[in-house]
Design a protein around this motif. Structure first.
Motif, mmCIF file in Angstrom:
data_model
loop_
_atom_site.group_PDB
_atom_site.id
_atom_site.type_symbol
_atom_site.label_atom_id
_atom_site.label_comp_id
_atom_site.label_asym_id
_atom_site.label_seq_id
_atom_site.Cartn_x
_atom_site.Cartn_y
_atom_site.Cartn_z
ATOM 1 N N PHE B 59 0.745 -1.199 0.043
ATOM 2 C CA PHE B 59 -0.010 -0.233 -0.020
ATOM 3 C C PHE B 59 0.773 1.299 -0.055
ATOM 4 O O PHE B 59 0.471 2.264 -0.689
ATOM 5 N N CYS B 60 1.990 1.137 0.632
ATOM 6 C CA CYS B 60 3.009 2.128 0.702
ATOM 7 C C CYS B 60 3.522 2.650 -0.734
ATOM 8 O O CYS B 60 3.236 3.701 -1.176
ATOM 9 N N ARG B 61 3.925 1.600 -1.576
ATOM 10 C CA ARG B 61 4.395 1.379 -2.925
ATOM 11 C C ARG B 61 3.259 2.029 -3.752
ATOM 12 O O ARG B 61 3.439 2.909 -4.665
ATOM 13 N N MET B 62 1.881 1.378 -3.636
ATOM 14 C CA MET B 62 0.895 1.841 -4.517
ATOM 15 C C MET B 62 0.476 3.295 -4.230
ATOM 16 O O MET B 62 -0.010 3.638 -5.235
ATOM 17 N N CYS B 63 0.730 3.926 -3.096
ATOM 18 C CA CYS B 63 0.564 5.355 -2.973
ATOM 19 C C CYS B 63 1.604 6.095 -3.395
ATOM 20 O O CYS B 63 1.485 7.398 -3.122
ATOM 21 N N GLY B 64 2.717 5.505 -4.137
ATOM 22 C CA GLY B 64 3.750 6.325 -4.414
ATOM 23 C C GLY B 64 4.745 6.704 -3.191
ATOM 24 O O GLY B 64 5.604 7.461 -3.597
ATOM 25 N N GLY B 65 4.664 5.995 -2.449
ATOM 26 C CA GLY B 65 5.613 6.439 -1.220
ATOM 27 C C GLY B 65 6.945 5.743 -1.022
ATOM 28 O O GLY B 65 7.228 4.962 -2.193
#
Lengths: 297, 297
Positions: B59-65
């Motif tokens: 979820f962090c990656r998919m949010c561009g984080g």
């Protein structure tokens, strides 16, 4: 305790009892979970002296802070303390059926519920700080850093495991005993003092002083307990005396003798009271600290 | 799982395993407490699918984080999950001697050590977030609010107590079963997804979407488990089937029948996969979500 100090104590306790109730409210939405909340409340309401949260309130007040900001960390430290008592009393640990004159949590409910109630209290302690609406994010993070370190494997739980391991050993020395006590008793007391200073946004020097005060008080408290187990009577103490000797347990009294233990307790208490000079309006805490020592006379 | 997705999974797992090791380092200063740290590590290293921390990372990656900011919350959620397994396995709870093919913590060590190891892991989860050097204080507070709520009496522990209470009842309905499952399985899965978004500083709408995805996935996962207990074989499942029926336990399979349970699991999975459209580079998680459902075929 003199009148003014007794008044301060009463005020602190009122805030603490209120906080403990308000931070665990009855809510329709958790009706299905009420058994575990009942068990959490049962143990929280069993009372005790509330020494730790009083220390949090007092250090905040002595630092000139707004004491309403100390309510959340004060409640949190009492929740951690209560969780540790619930788990300590379990059959696999100390196997105590009674606590503060009432049935222990696993006797009033059952073992599984007591395990979960302890677990939930330890987690709730962090929630109470995280959800507070008076503290800043920076304060909350500092509070939770201290709370985590002092209650976890480096602090309270660390002391408990040293204590358990020591039961199997016959070579427990003073250094080991100090490490055990610094964790088991000292860590939460230090934590309580430091959290009060953080709630008041005190500087690092003041925080270090509170930390040292807590370390002295915690150790003195344990030494006095060990002495009382030898010198007191069951009537005065309200619990059986001589249990340490009976179980062959190494204590400060057995390892250094009564006289040396009394001297050390006095030195630590003097150091603790001396540290209080750094703080304003310290009379109440100075008297309280003194009272903890004179228990041995 | 296709090659690219398997690669992502491997990368996530590497970060997680590293984080779990680094957040519980060997230190000379805690040598006396090493027994409890050994027990914490023993259970953490037992492995498992690491589904929750993978969700946090993804979820962090998919949010561009920046995924390195998800390492602390990912480790924290796995510590909470592991603590719950250690305590669940205790004789007073589910009394399981084995977990993931190895002796359970209280069998490898002893009950008291297992209780303390679980306690220390749950506290350490909060410390890992509080002590992180990449997250802001505001992020840390948000993470600990979610972690506390989802793991405490309103979340995971709440679900466990409902489950225990249900064992004494013969009137467990679907609403009750959903509440139990939302706590016991769903809360930590939701927490894992939401924490990934917080690590990426995503907005409230995205956080709400991740929360709903987690709720759907958690419920679908439990329903699939219930179905497999009826339809699978011990060989395929790797654990005894038919245990729910044998123990007279109410499950989604027993309460609504296999066909309806399968339909509901499919609907929830479709909803979960649909929610992923809000996120970029969601192919890996879409495939993983789908794989959790097809276990029943």
């Amino acid at each position: 305790m003199n009148c003014i100090n007794a008044e301060i104590m009463k005020k602190d306790i009122d805030v603490i009892e209120n906080a403990l109730r308000n931070y665990l409210p009855y809510e329709e939405s958790i009706k299905r979970q009420e058994k575990v909340v009942d068990a959490m409340r049962y143990s929280l309401e069993a009372g005790g002296k509330r020494i730790r949260p009083v220390l949090t309130m007092e250090f905040c007040r002595m630092c000139g802070g707004d004491v309403s900001k100390a309510a959340a960390p004060a409640a949190a430290i009492e929740m951690i303390h209560t969780f540790s008592l619930i788990h300590d009393d379990l059959p696999a640990m100390d196997d105590d059926d009674y606590r503060r004159g009432r049935k222990s949590c696993h006797k009033e409910f059952n073992e599984a519920t007591a395990i979960l109630a302890g677990d939930a209290l330890s987690i709730h302690a962090f929630s109470v700080i995280a959800d507070d609406d008076k503290l800043t994010p920076v304060q909350k993070v500092k509070l939770m850093q201290v709370l985590g370190e002092c209650s976890g494997y480096k602090g309270m739980i660390g002391g408990q495991i040293i204590d358990m391991e020591n039961e199997k050993r016959d070579d427990v020395d003073e250094e080991n005993l100090r490490a055990m006590c610094a964790g088991k008793t000292g860590a939460l007391i230090r934590c309580a003092c430091v959290m009060g200073c953080i709630a008041a946004e005190a500087d690092d020097e003041i925080i270090a002083a509170a930390d040292r005060y807590g370390a002295c008080l915690g150790l003195a408290f344990q030494i006095v307990d060990d002495i009382l187990d030898v010198t007191s009577t069951t009537e005065v103490l309200g619990k059986p005396v001589g249990s340490d000797k009976e179980s062959g347990k190494t204590t400060f009294a057995t390892i250094m003798g009564l006289e040396k233990a009394q001297t050390l307790a006095k030195e630590l208490t003097d150091e603790a009271i001396g540290i209080l000079d750094k703080f304003k309006e310290n009379e109440f805490l100075a008297e309280l600290t003194h009272e903890l020592l004179v228990r041995i006379k």
